[in-house]
Structure formats: C-alpha cells, structure tokens
Motif scaffolding. Structure first.
Motif, mmCIF file in Angstrom:
data_model
loop_
_atom_site.group_PDB
_atom_site.id
_atom_site.type_symbol
_atom_site.label_atom_id
_atom_site.label_comp_id
_atom_site.label_asym_id
_atom_site.label_seq_id
_atom_site.Cartn_x
_atom_site.Cartn_y
_atom_site.Cartn_z
ATOM 1 N N GLU A 53 -21.142 106.408 13.339
ATOM 2 C CA GLU A 53 -21.770 105.421 14.138
ATOM 3 C C GLU A 53 -22.924 105.672 15.256
ATOM 4 O OE1 GLU A 53 -18.099 104.613 16.979
ATOM 5 O OE2 GLU A 53 -19.380 105.265 18.398
ATOM 6 N N GLN A 54 -22.780 107.027 15.279
ATOM 7 C CA GLN A 54 -24.199 107.097 15.795
ATOM 8 C C GLN A 54 -25.333 106.879 14.531
ATOM 9 O OE1 GLN A 54 -24.738 111.624 16.231
ATOM 10 N NE2 GLN A 54 -24.224 111.134 18.048
ATOM 11 N N ALA A 97 -29.957 102.170 14.092
ATOM 12 C CA ALA A 97 -30.489 101.523 13.851
ATOM 13 C C ALA A 97 -30.246 100.093 14.383
ATOM 14 C CB ALA A 97 -29.509 101.085 12.426
ATOM 15 N N SER A 98 -29.691 100.165 15.434
ATOM 16 C CA SER A 98 -29.694 99.776 15.929
ATOM 17 C C SER A 98 -30.888 98.827 17.583
ATOM 18 C CB SER A 98 -28.145 98.814 16.976
ATOM 19 O OG SER A 98 -28.315 99.351 17.688
ATOM 20 N N VAL A 99 -30.957 100.593 17.433
ATOM 21 C CA VAL A 99 -32.432 100.555 18.825
ATOM 22 C C VAL A 99 -33.461 100.066 17.789
ATOM 23 C CG1 VAL A 99 -33.086 102.775 19.742
ATOM 24 C CG2 VAL A 99 -30.723 101.950 19.321
ATOM 25 N N GLN A 100 -34.883 99.231 19.463
ATOM 26 C CA GLN A 100 -36.016 99.673 18.933
ATOM 27 C C GLN A 100 -36.474 99.595 20.129
ATOM 28 O OE1 GLN A 100 -38.251 95.629 18.635
ATOM 29 N NE2 GLN A 100 -39.635 95.972 17.296
ATOM 30 N N THR A 114 -43.628 102.586 18.722
ATOM 31 C CA THR A 114 -43.012 101.882 17.609
ATOM 32 C C THR A 114 -41.756 102.825 17.347
ATOM 33 O OG1 THR A 114 -44.037 99.914 18.452
ATOM 34 C CG2 THR A 114 -42.166 100.142 16.934
ATOM 35 N N ILE A 115 -40.297 102.828 17.720
ATOM 36 C CA ILE A 115 -39.675 103.484 17.073
ATOM 37 C C ILE A 115 -38.112 102.802 16.619
ATOM 38 C CG2 ILE A 115 -37.104 105.374 16.797
ATOM 39 C CD1 ILE A 115 -39.343 106.624 18.751
ATOM 40 N N GLU A 116 -38.046 102.359 15.335
ATOM 41 C CA GLU A 116 -37.646 101.091 14.982
ATOM 42 C C GLU A 116 -36.952 101.479 13.213
ATOM 43 O OE1 GLU A 116 -39.139 97.698 14.940
ATOM 44 O OE2 GLU A 116 -40.474 98.050 13.599
ATOM 45 N N ASN A 117 -35.492 101.156 12.689
ATOM 46 C CA ASN A 117 -35.186 101.423 11.679
ATOM 47 C C ASN A 117 -35.745 102.938 10.948
ATOM 48 O OD1 ASN A 117 -34.348 98.804 10.904
ATOM 49 N ND2 ASN A 117 -36.237 98.117 10.698
ATOM 50 N N HIS A 118 -35.480 104.207 11.811
ATOM 51 C CA HIS A 118 -35.317 105.677 11.680
ATOM 52 C C HIS A 118 -36.881 105.268 11.349
ATOM 53 C CE1 HIS A 118 -30.934 105.288 11.595
ATOM 54 N NE2 HIS A 118 -30.731 104.586 10.678
ATOM 55 N N THR A 119 -37.986 105.180 12.074
ATOM 56 C CA THR A 119 -39.238 105.378 11.178
ATOM 57 C C THR A 119 -40.662 105.112 13.082
ATOM 58 O OG1 THR A 119 -39.639 104.155 9.508
ATOM 59 C CG2 THR A 119 -41.162 104.059 10.018
ATOM 60 N N TYR A 135 -31.545 97.253 22.710
ATOM 61 C CA TYR A 135 -30.154 98.350 22.075
ATOM 62 C C TYR A 135 -29.146 96.883 22.038
ATOM 63 C CZ TYR A 135 -26.698 102.284 22.045
ATOM 64 O OH TYR A 135 -26.400 102.914 21.279
ATOM 65 N N LYS A 136 -28.453 97.111 21.025
ATOM 66 C CA LYS A 136 -27.199 96.455 20.552
ATOM 67 C C LYS A 136 -28.054 94.868 21.127
ATOM 68 C CE LYS A 136 -24.042 99.796 20.284
ATOM 69 N NZ LYS A 136 -22.696 100.153 21.071
ATOM 70 N N GLY A 137 -29.313 94.692 20.756
ATOM 71 C CA GLY A 137 -30.062 92.923 20.771
ATOM 72 C C GLY A 137 -29.908 92.528 22.143
ATOM 73 N N LYS A 138 -29.873 94.075 23.394
ATOM 74 C CA LYS A 138 -30.359 93.722 24.275
ATOM 75 C C LYS A 138 -31.619 94.007 25.260
ATOM 76 C CE LYS A 138 -28.511 93.459 29.544
ATOM 77 N NZ LYS A 138 -27.886 93.697 30.074
ATOM 78 N N GLU A 139 -32.830 93.775 25.549
ATOM 79 C CA GLU A 139 -33.782 93.841 26.265
ATOM 80 C C GLU A 139 -33.873 94.999 27.353
ATOM 81 O OE1 GLU A 139 -37.881 91.875 26.886
ATOM 82 O OE2 GLU A 139 -37.171 91.896 24.582
ATOM 83 N N TYR A 140 -34.775 95.833 27.341
ATOM 84 C CA TYR A 140 -34.580 96.553 28.629
ATOM 85 C C TYR A 140 -36.472 97.096 28.782
ATOM 86 C CZ TYR A 140 -29.323 97.370 27.731
ATOM 87 O OH TYR A 140 -28.402 97.246 27.667
ATOM 88 N N GLN A 141 -36.854 96.735 30.109
ATOM 89 C CA GLN A 141 -37.847 96.364 29.840
ATOM 90 C C GLN A 141 -38.081 97.715 31.736
ATOM 91 O OE1 GLN A 141 -40.674 95.551 28.321
ATOM 92 N NE2 GLN A 141 -41.912 96.973 29.915
#
Length: 146
Positions: free
Chosen positions: A20-21, A26-29, A44-49, A111-117
């Motif tokens: 689950e972690q 994987a769902s975080v940018q 930028t952090i996304e897809n484990h990169t 995160y999980k399709g929702k954007e926080y700024q």
C-alpha cells in the motif's frame, strides 16, 4: 495449526501494508521551486524519481535520479503527517523575499488526484507546519545536484 494460521495472516497483512505504501508513493507528485534574480531551482518528485533543474529555460524536468526505498518511505511518512488540506493557509516565518533577501519558494503536491498548493515563502525558511516536508524535498534535490 492455529499458530501457523496466525503467522500466515500476519505475514499477508504486513505484506499488504508495505505494498500500500508503494502504491501511495506512486500516486504522489511533489514540485518545489525557488527563484530570484540569478538563482533558480526546481525539484520534482514523481514515479519514484527525483528531478532537479537549475535552469529556468530548461523545458525538461532536469536530471533524474531514482528515489531510494528509504527516502521514499521517509518522504511518504512526512507527507502523511502533514496537513495538506490547510497547505495554502500556512505562512512563512520570514519575509526576506520581498526585498530580494531570499528566493521566493513554493511547494505543490498532487496526491491521489487532488492538488495542494502552498503560499509563497522564503527559500530556506518554510512555514513550520511544512518544514520537515520542504527540507526533505530540498535534501533529495541536493543529492541529485552532487
């Protein structure tokens, strides 16, 4: 026999939690940027990169490095302990960016399709509510830069 059943159940529960972690990560940018005259940094952090760019003219995300499992778990734990819903209301402790004393920084999390700024804050002096998260992201970007 009961002991074996309990051990198997425990094993599958632990295995499920760790998977689950990975799915959450994987769902975080995360996008962190800081800039002022003569200085630019975007992490930028996304897809484990982790991507780091120090050139505002570069239309790519910059150089990439794989996010280690440990750093990914740390980042995810810090993020889970951060109140993302109120990210936009956190104020930085200093105002140096208004007279070019610090770069203007901000962080955006999807995160999980929702954007926080976040609001803008001074690079190096984030709001205390997101301090651990910002410092971890910057640390990961500095690893990439070296």
């Amino acid at each position: 026999m009961k002991t074996l059943g309990i051990l198997l159940l425990t094993f599958f529960m632990i295995k499920g939690c760790s998977k689950e972690q990975v799915n959450d990560l994987a769902s975080v940018q995360i996008e962190y940027s800081a800039s002022k005259r003569g200085f630019y940094e975007k992490i930028t952090i996304e897809n484990h990169t982790v991507y780091c760019s120090k050139n505002r003219e570069d239309e790519t995300k910059g150089e990439a490095i794989a996010l280690s499992k440990e750093d990914g778990e740390d980042l995810l734990q810090i993020m889970k302990n951060t109140d993302l819903e109120h990210l936009a209301s956190f104020e930085g402790p200093t105002q140096k960016r208004f007279y070019d004393g610090a770069a203007i920084a901000s962080i955006k999390i999807t995160y999980k399709g929702k954007e926080y700024q976040s609001n803008t804050f001074d690079h190096g002096f984030p709001p205390k509510e997101i301090e651990k998260l910002v410092f971890k992201v910057v640390e990961l970007g500095e690893k990439r830069a070296h």
